[in-house]
Motif scaffolding. Structure first.
Motif, PDB file in Angstrom:
ATOM      1  N   SER A  33     120.431  41.594  62.583  1.00  0.00           N
ATOM      2  CA  SER A  33     120.238  40.265  63.179  1.00  0.00           C
ATOM      3  C   SER A  33     121.242  39.267  62.620  1.00  0.00           C
ATOM      4  O   SER A  33     121.719  38.382  63.350  1.00  0.00           O
ATOM      5  N   GLN A 237     112.645  35.899  66.186  1.00  0.00           N
ATOM      6  CA  GLN A 237     112.136  37.269  66.166  1.00  0.00           C
ATOM      7  C   GLN A 237     111.088  37.478  67.268  1.00  0.00           C
ATOM      8  O   GLN A 237     111.079  38.515  67.944  1.00  0.00           O
ATOM      9  N   MET A 240     112.864  37.815  70.525  1.00  0.00           N
ATOM     10  CA  MET A 240     113.440  39.155  70.633  1.00  0.00           C
ATOM     11  C   MET A 240     112.366  40.193  70.940  1.00  0.00           C
ATOM     12  O   MET A 240     112.605  41.153  71.680  1.00  0.00           O
ATOM     13  N   THR A 241     111.186  39.982  70.401  1.00  0.00           N
ATOM     14  CA  THR A 241     110.066  40.887  70.689  1.00  0.00           C
ATOM     15  C   THR A 241     109.721  40.842  72.169  1.00  0.00           C
ATOM     16  O   THR A 241     109.532  41.888  72.817  1.00  0.00           O
ATOM     17  N   ALA A 243     111.723  39.969  74.600  1.00  0.00           N
ATOM     18  CA  ALA A 243     112.820  40.558  75.368  1.00  0.00           C
ATOM     19  C   ALA A 243     112.795  42.083  75.293  1.00  0.00           C
ATOM     20  O   ALA A 243     113.045  42.776  76.288  1.00  0.00           O
ATOM     21  N   MET A 244     112.470  42.604  74.120  1.00  0.00           N
ATOM     22  CA  MET A 244     112.421  44.062  73.954  1.00  0.00           C
ATOM     23  C   MET A 244     111.294  44.660  74.779  1.00  0.00           C
ATOM     24  O   MET A 244     111.469  45.692  75.447  1.00  0.00           O
ATOM     25  N   LYS A 245     110.131  44.005  74.778  1.00  0.00           N
ATOM     26  CA  LYS A 245     109.020  44.505  75.584  1.00  0.00           C
ATOM     27  C   LYS A 245     109.369  44.485  77.076  1.00  0.00           C
ATOM     28  O   LYS A 245     109.033  45.419  77.816  1.00  0.00           O
ATOM     29  N   ALA A 247     112.354  44.728  78.377  1.00  0.00           N
ATOM     30  CA  ALA A 247     113.345  45.770  78.655  1.00  0.00           C
ATOM     31  C   ALA A 247     112.702  47.162  78.660  1.00  0.00           C
ATOM     32  O   ALA A 247     113.059  48.020  79.472  1.00  0.00           O
ATOM     33  N   LEU A 248     111.744  47.382  77.763  1.00  0.00           N
ATOM     34  CA  LEU A 248     111.154  48.706  77.637  1.00  0.00           C
ATOM     35  C   LEU A 248     110.030  48.947  78.639  1.00  0.00           C
ATOM     36  O   LEU A 248     109.729  50.118  78.951  1.00  0.00           O
TER      37      LEU A 248
END
Length: 253
Positions: A33, A237, A240-241, A243-245, A247-248
């Motif tokens: 990061s 953070q 980002m969490t 965004a990651m969820k 994307a996944l």
């Protein structure tokens, strides 16, 4: 990190606070990061206690020892060529001299210190008690010959049911921190209240730090209000969490 580099980075951090209105310090938690934020164009960073703890499977609120925090932030600081400040909560039970010595040893050139003492039941330090701690940090940094940037934090708004009702107490605390040698002050919990932000900014002569969400908040609004410094706390953070969820999600079984 050698002392010459630490001093140079500390001087650069001080210059950046004067050059930007506000100075935005992305709050990072690991080498990835930190390098990502520098790659995005930022000239200084801060390591947040909450995201650092999350990244290590630990608890915030001094759920790690000071030694564990230093072991974690050392590689972060070494991985980038910009000044890095570190959130050191209420000091992990360290004396001001020991806190400064440990931070400088790993190359940190700034710190947050708050008045909620998690190791003592989460009590709030008195205004003068917290100011004395900050004065000790300033004296220790001066003795070491490093212009360490001290961001004096108060949680008095955060602890209040009605933040506007504790404005006078908050101002007293912030002014005491300024007089004790803090370079900036950080009244946590009022980032969405324009009136309270204006009031504390008008009450002190040093930059006021505000928390911000990198997606949901507007940089220009903070600039208009006169905020001098922005950090993200755990909110980068968390963004980002999200965004990651997102994307996944389409790939989940």
């Amino acid at each position: 990190m050698d002392l010459r580099t630490t001093v140079e980075r500390a001087r650069r951090l001080k210059h950046l606070h004067g050059a930007y209105q506000p100075l935005v310090l992305p709050t990072v938690w690991d080498v990835w990061s930190a390098r990502t934020a520098v790659g995005a164009g930022f000239a200084a960073l801060t390591v947040g206690s909450h995201p650092l703890a999350e990244s290590r499977g630990a608890e915030d609120h001094e759920g790690q020892t000071f030694g564990e925090v230093l072991a974690a932030v050392g590689p972060i600081i070494a991985a980038v060529d910009v000044p890095v400040s570190v959130d050191l909560e209420a000091g992990y039970g360290q004396t001001p001299a020991d806190l400064v010595a440990g931070l400088l040893e790993v190359g940190g050139v700034g710190l947050n210190v708050e008045d909620t003492v998690h190791s003592d039941g989460g009590r709030l330090r008195g205004a003068q008690e917290h100011a004395r701690y900050v004065a000790g940090l300033r004296a220790a940094a001066d003795d070491a010959g490093v212009p360490l940037w001290i961001n004096g934090r108060t949680d008095v708004f955060l602890h209040a049911d009605d933040p506007s009702a504790v404005l006078d107490e908050a101002v007293e605390r912030l002014r005491s921190l300024e007089e004790a040698g803090a370079d900036s002050v950080y009244p946590v919990g009022i980032q969405d209240d324009d009136d309270l932000l204006r009031a504390v900014i008008a009450a002190v002569g040093i930059p006021v730090n505000s928390t911000a969400h990198p997606v949901k908040h507007d940089l220009e609004r903070f600039r208009r209000l006169g905020v001098g410094r922005i950090t993200y706390g755990p909110l980068l953070q968390l963004a980002m969490t999200d965004a990651m969820k997102a994307a996944l999600g389409p790939w989940a079984p």
